[in-house]
Design a protein around this motif. Sequence first.
Motif, PDB file in Angstrom:
ATOM      1  N   TYR A   1      52.682  84.555   1.688  1.00 10.97           N
ATOM      2  CA  TYR A   1      51.556  85.386   1.264  1.00 10.97           C
ATOM      3  C   TYR A   1      52.008  86.482   0.302  1.00 10.97           C
ATOM      4  O   TYR A   1      51.291  86.825  -0.651  1.00 10.97           O
ATOM      5  CB  TYR A   1      50.887  86.024   2.486  1.00 10.97           C
ATOM      6  CG  TYR A   1      50.138  85.051   3.357  1.00 10.97           C
ATOM      7  CD1 TYR A   1      49.419  83.995   2.792  1.00 10.97           C
ATOM      8  CD2 TYR A   1      50.151  85.167   4.748  1.00 10.97           C
ATOM      9  CE1 TYR A   1      48.733  83.093   3.594  1.00 10.97           C
ATOM     10  CE2 TYR A   1      49.461  84.268   5.553  1.00 10.97           C
ATOM     11  CZ  TYR A   1      48.762  83.233   4.966  1.00 10.97           C
ATOM     12  OH  TYR A   1      48.086  82.351   5.755  1.00 10.97           O
ATOM     13  N   ALA A   2      53.195  87.037   0.551  1.00  9.75           N
ATOM     14  CA  ALA A   2      53.724  88.056  -0.351  1.00  9.75           C
ATOM     15  C   ALA A   2      53.925  87.498  -1.756  1.00  9.75           C
ATOM     16  O   ALA A   2      53.624  88.162  -2.757  1.00  9.75           O
ATOM     17  CB  ALA A   2      55.039  88.606   0.196  1.00  9.75           C
ATOM     18  N   VAL A   3      54.424  86.255  -1.846  1.00  8.76           N
ATOM     19  CA  VAL A   3      54.625  85.611  -3.141  1.00  8.76           C
ATOM     20  C   VAL A   3      53.288  85.349  -3.830  1.00  8.76           C
ATOM     21  O   VAL A   3      53.133  85.570  -5.042  1.00  8.76           O
ATOM     22  CB  VAL A   3      55.416  84.295  -2.974  1.00  8.76           C
ATOM     23  CG1 VAL A   3      55.464  83.529  -4.297  1.00  8.76           C
ATOM     24  CG2 VAL A   3      56.823  84.585  -2.481  1.00  8.76           C
ATOM     25  N   ILE A   4      52.303  84.888  -3.069  1.00 12.94           N
ATOM     26  CA  ILE A   4      50.976  84.599  -3.622  1.00 12.94           C
ATOM     27  C   ILE A   4      50.347  85.867  -4.187  1.00 12.94           C
ATOM     28  O   ILE A   4      49.861  85.890  -5.331  1.00 12.94           O
ATOM     29  CB  ILE A   4      50.057  83.979  -2.561  1.00 12.94           C
ATOM     30  CG1 ILE A   4      50.570  82.602  -2.149  1.00 12.94           C
ATOM     31  CG2 ILE A   4      48.627  83.883  -3.090  1.00 12.94           C
ATOM     32  CD1 ILE A   4      50.560  81.589  -3.269  1.00 12.94           C
TER      33      ILE A   4
ATOM     34  N   SER B   1      37.821  84.704  14.296  1.00  8.82           N
ATOM     35  CA  SER B   1      38.049  85.817  15.216  1.00  8.82           C
ATOM     36  C   SER B   1      39.426  86.444  15.037  1.00  8.82           C
ATOM     37  O   SER B   1      39.619  87.624  15.304  1.00  8.82           O
ATOM     38  CB  SER B   1      37.881  85.338  16.662  1.00  8.82           C
ATOM     39  OG  SER B   1      38.766  84.265  16.935  1.00  8.82           O
ATOM     40  N   ASP B   2      40.404  85.656  14.578  1.00 10.23           N
ATOM     41  CA  ASP B   2      41.771  86.145  14.382  1.00 10.23           C
ATOM     42  C   ASP B   2      41.963  86.512  12.915  1.00 10.23           C
ATOM     43  O   ASP B   2      41.774  85.685  12.017  1.00 10.23           O
ATOM     44  CB  ASP B   2      42.774  85.062  14.783  1.00 10.23           C
ATOM     45  CG  ASP B   2      44.206  85.580  14.764  1.00 10.23           C
ATOM     46  OD1 ASP B   2      44.400  86.749  14.362  1.00 10.23           O
ATOM     47  OD2 ASP B   2      45.110  84.824  15.130  1.00 10.23           O
ATOM     48  N   SER B   3      42.340  87.756  12.655  1.00 10.96           N
ATOM     49  CA  SER B   3      42.482  88.224  11.278  1.00 10.96           C
ATOM     50  C   SER B   3      43.521  87.437  10.501  1.00 10.96           C
ATOM     51  O   SER B   3      43.392  87.249   9.288  1.00 10.96           O
ATOM     52  CB  SER B   3      42.858  89.715  11.266  1.00 10.96           C
ATOM     53  OG  SER B   3      41.828  90.491  11.808  1.00 10.96           O
ATOM     54  N   SER B   4      44.570  86.969  11.173  1.00  6.09           N
ATOM     55  CA  SER B   4      45.610  86.221  10.465  1.00  6.09           C
ATOM     56  C   SER B   4      45.072  84.907   9.904  1.00  6.09           C
ATOM     57  O   SER B   4      45.560  84.412   8.892  1.00  6.09           O
ATOM     58  CB  SER B   4      46.786  85.937  11.408  1.00  6.09           C
ATOM     59  OG  SER B   4      46.368  85.167  12.527  1.00  6.09           O
TER      60      SER B   4
ATOM     61  N   PRO C   1      44.425  83.336   4.370  1.00  6.65           N
ATOM     62  CA  PRO C   1      44.321  82.374   3.258  1.00  6.65           C
ATOM     63  C   PRO C   1      43.040  82.542   2.440  1.00  6.65           C
ATOM     64  O   PRO C   1      43.048  82.389   1.215  1.00  6.65           O
ATOM     65  CB  PRO C   1      44.353  81.012   3.968  1.00  6.65           C
ATOM     66  CG  PRO C   1      45.053  81.278   5.249  1.00  6.65           C
ATOM     67  CD  PRO C   1      44.645  82.649   5.655  1.00  6.65           C
ATOM     68  N   MET C   2      41.936  82.872   3.115  1.00  5.73           N
ATOM     69  CA  MET C   2      40.675  83.090   2.418  1.00  5.73           C
ATOM     70  C   MET C   2      40.735  84.362   1.574  1.00  5.73           C
ATOM     71  O   MET C   2      40.141  84.430   0.493  1.00  5.73           O
ATOM     72  CB  MET C   2      39.517  83.180   3.412  1.00  5.73           C
ATOM     73  CG  MET C   2      39.364  81.958   4.290  1.00  5.73           C
ATOM     74  SD  MET C   2      38.039  82.149   5.508  1.00  5.73           S
ATOM     75  CE  MET C   2      38.440  80.802   6.631  1.00  5.73           C
TER      76      MET C   2
END
Length: 291
Positions: free
Chosen positions: A6-9, A233-236, A240-241
Amino acid sequence: MTNLFYAVIFGGIMAVGLPLNIVALWILLRHHSLKSPSAVYMVNLAISDLLLIITLPMRIYFYATGNWSLGSLVCVSITMLFRNNIRSSSIFITFISVDRLLAVVYPLRSRHLRTPSRAVKGSVLVWLFVLVMNIPEGLNFYKKASSNETTCFESVPFNHGRPPLSYFYLVLVLILMVINIVCTAMVSWTLRNHLSDSAKVKNKVNVLLIFFLNMVLFIICFVPVSLGAITVSDSSELTPMICLASVNCCLDPLLYYFSLDAFWKKKETVHMTREQMTTQRTEDTHCHRPL
Protein backbone atom coordinates in the motif's frame (compact mmCIF):
# COMPACT_ATOMS: atom_id res chain seq x y z
CA MET A 1 4.20 -7.06 3.40
CA THR A 2 0.67 -5.91 2.52
CA ASN A 3 1.20 -2.57 4.21
CA LEU A 4 4.43 -2.08 2.27
CA PHE A 5 2.49 -2.74 -0.94
CA TYR A 6 0.00 0.00 0.00
CA ALA A 7 2.89 2.36 0.74
CA VAL A 8 4.26 1.75 -2.77
CA ILE A 9 0.82 2.28 -4.36
CA PHE A 10 0.23 5.56 -2.54
CA GLY A 11 3.78 6.63 -3.40
CA GLY A 12 3.15 5.97 -7.09
CA ILE A 13 -0.13 7.90 -6.98
CA MET A 14 1.64 10.87 -5.39
CA ALA A 15 4.56 10.73 -7.86
CA VAL A 16 2.19 10.82 -10.84
CA GLY A 17 -0.64 12.96 -9.49
CA LEU A 18 1.35 15.81 -7.93
CA PRO A 19 3.17 17.09 -11.06
CA LEU A 20 0.18 16.45 -13.32
CA ASN A 21 -2.20 18.46 -11.15
CA ILE A 22 0.28 21.28 -10.54
CA VAL A 23 0.84 21.65 -14.29
CA ALA A 24 -2.89 21.37 -14.99
CA LEU A 25 -3.71 24.03 -12.40
CA TRP A 26 -1.03 26.34 -13.83
CA ILE A 27 -2.38 25.93 -17.38
CA LEU A 28 -5.97 26.54 -16.26
CA LEU A 29 -5.10 29.70 -14.33
CA ARG A 30 -2.53 30.97 -16.84
CA HIS A 31 -4.46 30.48 -20.05
CA HIS A 32 -8.13 30.31 -19.06
CA SER A 33 -8.26 32.77 -16.14
CA LEU A 34 -11.63 31.41 -14.98
CA LYS A 35 -13.34 32.86 -18.06
CA SER A 36 -15.49 29.79 -18.72
CA PRO A 37 -17.65 27.59 -16.46
CA SER A 38 -15.63 24.48 -17.33
CA ALA A 39 -12.38 26.22 -16.35
CA VAL A 40 -13.87 27.20 -12.98
CA TYR A 41 -14.96 23.63 -12.23
CA MET A 42 -11.64 22.19 -13.40
CA VAL A 43 -9.64 24.59 -11.20
CA ASN A 44 -11.69 23.50 -8.18
CA LEU A 45 -11.28 19.86 -9.16
CA ALA A 46 -7.50 20.30 -9.39
CA ILE A 47 -7.44 21.99 -5.96
CA SER A 48 -9.45 19.09 -4.50
CA ASP A 49 -6.97 16.61 -5.95
CA LEU A 50 -3.98 18.53 -4.61
CA LEU A 51 -5.54 18.59 -1.12
CA LEU A 52 -5.70 14.81 -1.30
CA ILE A 53 -2.18 14.43 -2.68
CA ILE A 54 -0.55 16.47 0.11
CA THR A 55 -1.88 13.92 2.63
CA LEU A 56 -0.36 10.93 0.83
CA PRO A 57 3.15 11.25 2.34
CA MET A 58 1.66 10.64 5.79
CA ARG A 59 -0.27 7.61 4.50
CA ILE A 60 2.96 6.33 2.98
CA TYR A 61 4.73 6.83 6.31
CA PHE A 62 2.02 4.91 8.18
CA TYR A 63 1.92 1.92 5.83
CA ALA A 64 5.72 1.80 5.49
CA THR A 65 6.40 1.83 9.24
CA GLY A 66 3.18 0.29 10.58
CA ASN A 67 3.06 2.93 13.28
CA TRP A 68 1.46 6.35 13.73
CA SER A 69 3.04 9.01 15.94
CA LEU A 70 1.38 12.21 14.68
CA GLY A 71 -1.67 12.09 16.94
CA SER A 72 -5.38 11.55 16.35
CA LEU A 73 -6.07 15.11 15.15
CA VAL A 74 -3.71 14.78 12.18
CA CYS A 75 -5.07 11.31 11.47
CA VAL A 76 -8.67 12.50 11.35
CA SER A 77 -7.69 15.57 9.28
CA ILE A 78 -6.08 13.34 6.65
CA THR A 79 -9.09 11.03 6.63
CA MET A 80 -11.49 13.94 6.18
CA LEU A 81 -9.43 15.45 3.36
CA PHE A 82 -9.63 12.12 1.56
CA ARG A 83 -13.40 11.96 1.98
CA ASN A 84 -13.74 15.58 0.93
CA ASN A 85 -11.88 14.75 -2.28
CA ILE A 86 -14.29 11.92 -3.11
CA ARG A 87 -17.33 14.10 -2.50
CA SER A 88 -16.15 17.35 -4.07
CA SER A 89 -14.56 15.58 -7.06
CA SER A 90 -17.72 13.63 -7.84
CA ILE A 91 -19.77 16.84 -7.73
CA PHE A 92 -17.35 18.92 -9.83
CA ILE A 93 -17.05 16.13 -12.42
CA THR A 94 -20.85 16.06 -12.65
CA PHE A 95 -20.88 19.84 -13.08
CA ILE A 96 -18.42 19.47 -15.96
CA SER A 97 -20.64 16.83 -17.58
CA VAL A 98 -23.74 19.00 -17.28
CA ASP A 99 -21.86 22.01 -18.63
CA ARG A 100 -20.63 20.00 -21.65
CA LEU A 101 -24.17 18.70 -22.17
CA LEU A 102 -25.59 22.23 -22.27
CA ALA A 103 -22.78 23.43 -24.54
CA VAL A 104 -23.31 20.64 -27.07
CA VAL A 105 -27.07 20.02 -26.97
CA TYR A 106 -28.44 23.45 -26.01
CA PRO A 107 -25.70 25.97 -26.94
CA LEU A 108 -27.98 29.00 -27.43
CA ARG A 109 -30.63 28.38 -24.80
CA SER A 110 -28.03 27.71 -22.08
CA ARG A 111 -25.85 30.79 -22.59
CA HIS A 112 -27.43 32.65 -19.66
CA LEU A 113 -26.88 29.60 -17.43
CA ARG A 114 -23.31 28.82 -18.46
CA THR A 115 -21.54 31.84 -17.01
CA PRO A 116 -18.32 32.01 -14.96
CA SER A 117 -20.10 33.85 -12.14
CA ARG A 118 -22.69 31.08 -11.77
CA ALA A 119 -19.90 28.50 -11.85
CA VAL A 120 -18.05 30.32 -9.06
CA LYS A 121 -21.20 30.47 -6.93
CA GLY A 122 -21.84 26.79 -7.52
CA SER A 123 -18.27 25.92 -6.55
CA VAL A 124 -18.50 27.94 -3.33
CA LEU A 125 -21.71 26.10 -2.41
CA VAL A 126 -19.98 22.75 -3.00
CA TRP A 127 -17.12 23.62 -0.66
CA LEU A 128 -19.54 24.93 1.98
CA PHE A 129 -21.54 21.71 1.74
CA VAL A 130 -18.40 19.61 2.17
CA LEU A 131 -17.16 21.66 5.13
CA VAL A 132 -20.52 21.62 6.93
CA MET A 133 -20.66 17.83 6.58
CA ASN A 134 -17.18 17.64 8.14
CA ILE A 135 -18.37 18.88 11.52
CA PRO A 136 -20.48 15.92 12.76
CA GLU A 137 -18.42 13.32 10.92
CA GLY A 138 -15.07 14.74 12.06
CA LEU A 139 -16.15 14.88 15.70
CA ASN A 140 -17.32 11.27 15.58
CA PHE A 141 -14.07 10.06 14.02
CA TYR A 142 -11.97 12.04 16.46
CA LYS A 143 -13.57 10.21 19.38
CA LYS A 144 -12.84 6.83 17.78
CA ALA A 145 -9.28 7.70 16.75
CA SER A 146 -8.43 9.04 20.21
CA SER A 147 -8.95 5.58 21.68
CA ASN A 148 -6.03 4.18 19.66
CA GLU A 149 -3.57 6.76 18.37
CA THR A 150 -0.96 4.28 17.13
CA THR A 151 -2.91 2.74 14.25
CA CYS A 152 -4.59 5.83 12.72
CA PHE A 153 -6.43 4.79 9.55
CA GLU A 154 -7.03 1.25 10.78
CA SER A 155 -8.89 2.60 13.81
CA VAL A 156 -11.12 5.08 11.96
CA PRO A 157 -13.73 2.95 10.18
CA PHE A 158 -15.93 4.50 7.54
CA ASN A 159 -19.06 2.83 8.78
CA HIS A 160 -18.81 2.77 12.56
CA GLY A 161 -22.37 2.07 13.59
CA ARG A 162 -23.35 2.73 9.95
CA PRO A 163 -24.30 6.39 10.53
CA PRO A 164 -26.95 7.96 8.26
CA LEU A 165 -24.27 10.09 6.59
CA SER A 166 -22.70 6.96 5.07
CA TYR A 167 -25.98 6.07 3.38
CA PHE A 168 -26.51 9.67 2.34
CA TYR A 169 -23.13 9.88 0.62
CA LEU A 170 -23.70 6.56 -1.18
CA VAL A 171 -27.06 7.79 -2.49
CA LEU A 172 -25.45 11.09 -3.49
CA VAL A 173 -22.71 9.35 -5.49
CA LEU A 174 -25.23 7.05 -7.19
CA ILE A 175 -27.44 10.02 -8.13
CA LEU A 176 -24.43 11.87 -9.55
CA MET A 177 -23.45 8.77 -11.54
CA VAL A 178 -26.95 8.54 -13.01
CA ILE A 179 -26.73 12.20 -14.04
CA ASN A 180 -23.44 11.46 -15.79
CA ILE A 181 -24.99 8.47 -17.57
CA VAL A 182 -27.89 10.61 -18.81
CA CYS A 183 -25.52 13.36 -19.97
CA THR A 184 -23.37 10.82 -21.81
CA ALA A 185 -26.39 9.29 -23.55
CA MET A 186 -27.85 12.65 -24.58
CA VAL A 187 -24.57 13.98 -25.97
CA SER A 188 -23.85 10.74 -27.84
CA TRP A 189 -27.33 10.79 -29.38
CA THR A 190 -27.00 14.45 -30.34
CA LEU A 191 -23.60 14.01 -31.99
CA ARG A 192 -24.86 10.99 -33.90
CA ASN A 193 -28.00 12.72 -35.22
CA HIS A 194 -26.53 16.21 -35.91
CA LEU A 195 -29.52 18.15 -34.61
CA SER A 196 -29.95 21.59 -36.13
CA ASP A 197 -30.15 23.43 -32.80
CA SER A 198 -27.08 21.73 -31.35
CA ALA A 199 -23.52 23.03 -31.46
CA LYS A 200 -21.24 22.10 -34.33
CA VAL A 201 -18.56 19.95 -32.73
CA LYS A 202 -15.41 19.35 -34.79
CA ASN A 203 -13.63 16.91 -32.49
CA LYS A 204 -16.40 14.56 -31.42
CA VAL A 205 -13.93 11.98 -30.13
CA ASN A 206 -12.57 14.36 -27.50
CA VAL A 207 -16.06 15.29 -26.36
CA LEU A 208 -17.07 11.65 -25.95
CA LEU A 209 -13.78 10.87 -24.19
CA ILE A 210 -14.59 13.50 -21.57
CA PHE A 211 -17.84 11.71 -20.74
CA PHE A 212 -16.17 8.30 -20.91
CA LEU A 213 -13.52 9.40 -18.39
CA ASN A 214 -16.22 10.74 -16.09
CA MET A 215 -17.97 7.37 -16.12
CA VAL A 216 -14.69 5.53 -15.45
CA LEU A 217 -14.01 7.79 -12.46
CA PHE A 218 -17.39 7.01 -10.94
CA ILE A 219 -17.32 3.27 -11.61
CA ILE A 220 -13.73 2.69 -10.46
CA CYS A 221 -13.00 5.45 -7.95
CA PHE A 222 -16.18 6.75 -6.32
CA VAL A 223 -18.83 4.02 -6.20
CA PRO A 224 -16.72 1.16 -4.70
CA VAL A 225 -15.44 3.16 -1.72
CA SER A 226 -18.87 4.71 -1.09
CA LEU A 227 -20.48 1.27 -1.18
CA GLY A 228 -17.74 -0.17 1.02
CA ALA A 229 -18.42 2.52 3.60
CA ILE A 230 -21.70 0.78 4.54
CA THR A 231 -20.82 -2.84 3.78
CA VAL A 232 -17.26 -3.30 5.10
CA SER A 233 -16.91 -3.56 8.88
CA ASP A 234 -13.10 -3.91 9.03
CA SER A 235 -11.21 -0.76 8.02
CA SER A 236 -8.28 -2.77 6.67
CA GLU A 237 -10.61 -4.37 4.10
CA LEU A 238 -11.49 -0.90 2.83
CA THR A 239 -7.87 0.07 2.09
CA PRO A 240 -7.83 -1.38 -1.47
CA MET A 241 -10.93 0.69 -2.27
CA ILE A 242 -9.22 3.76 -0.84
CA CYS A 243 -6.27 3.11 -3.15
CA LEU A 244 -8.61 2.92 -6.14
CA ALA A 245 -10.39 6.09 -5.05
CA SER A 246 -7.08 7.95 -4.74
CA VAL A 247 -6.26 7.12 -8.37
CA ASN A 248 -8.85 9.72 -9.40
CA CYS A 249 -6.28 12.47 -8.83
CA CYS A 250 -4.14 10.88 -11.56
CA LEU A 251 -7.03 10.44 -14.01
CA ASP A 252 -8.51 13.93 -13.65
CA PRO A 253 -5.65 15.60 -15.61
CA LEU A 254 -6.70 13.49 -18.62
CA LEU A 255 -10.07 15.20 -18.37
CA TYR A 256 -8.32 18.58 -18.51
CA TYR A 257 -6.23 17.52 -21.49
CA PHE A 258 -9.20 16.52 -23.64
CA SER A 259 -11.06 19.66 -22.62
CA LEU A 260 -8.06 21.92 -23.26
CA ASP A 261 -7.40 20.49 -26.71
CA ALA A 262 -10.12 22.66 -28.24
CA PHE A 263 -8.69 25.66 -26.43
CA TRP A 264 -5.22 25.24 -27.92
CA LYS A 265 -6.64 24.83 -31.41
CA LYS A 266 -8.83 27.85 -30.97
CA LYS A 267 -5.88 29.86 -29.78
CA GLU A 268 -3.85 28.85 -32.83
CA THR A 269 -6.75 29.74 -35.12
CA VAL A 270 -7.14 33.16 -33.57
CA HIS A 271 -3.40 33.71 -33.76
CA MET A 272 -3.29 32.77 -37.44
CA THR A 273 -6.31 34.92 -38.18
CA ARG A 274 -4.62 37.94 -36.63
CA GLU A 275 -1.46 37.30 -38.62
CA GLN A 276 -3.47 37.02 -41.83
CA MET A 277 -5.33 40.25 -41.04
CA THR A 278 -2.05 42.04 -40.37
CA THR A 279 -0.56 40.74 -43.62
CA GLN A 280 -3.68 41.74 -45.55
CA ARG A 281 -3.61 45.25 -44.10
CA THR A 282 0.05 45.60 -45.04
CA GLU A 283 -0.63 44.48 -48.59
CA ASP A 284 -3.58 46.85 -48.86
CA THR A 285 -1.41 49.73 -47.68
CA HIS A 286 1.22 48.98 -50.31
CA CYS A 287 -1.40 48.61 -53.04
CA HIS A 288 -2.99 51.97 -52.26
CA ARG A 289 0.29 53.84 -51.83
CA PRO A 290 0.46 56.72 -54.40
CA LEU A 291 3.05 56.32 -57.12
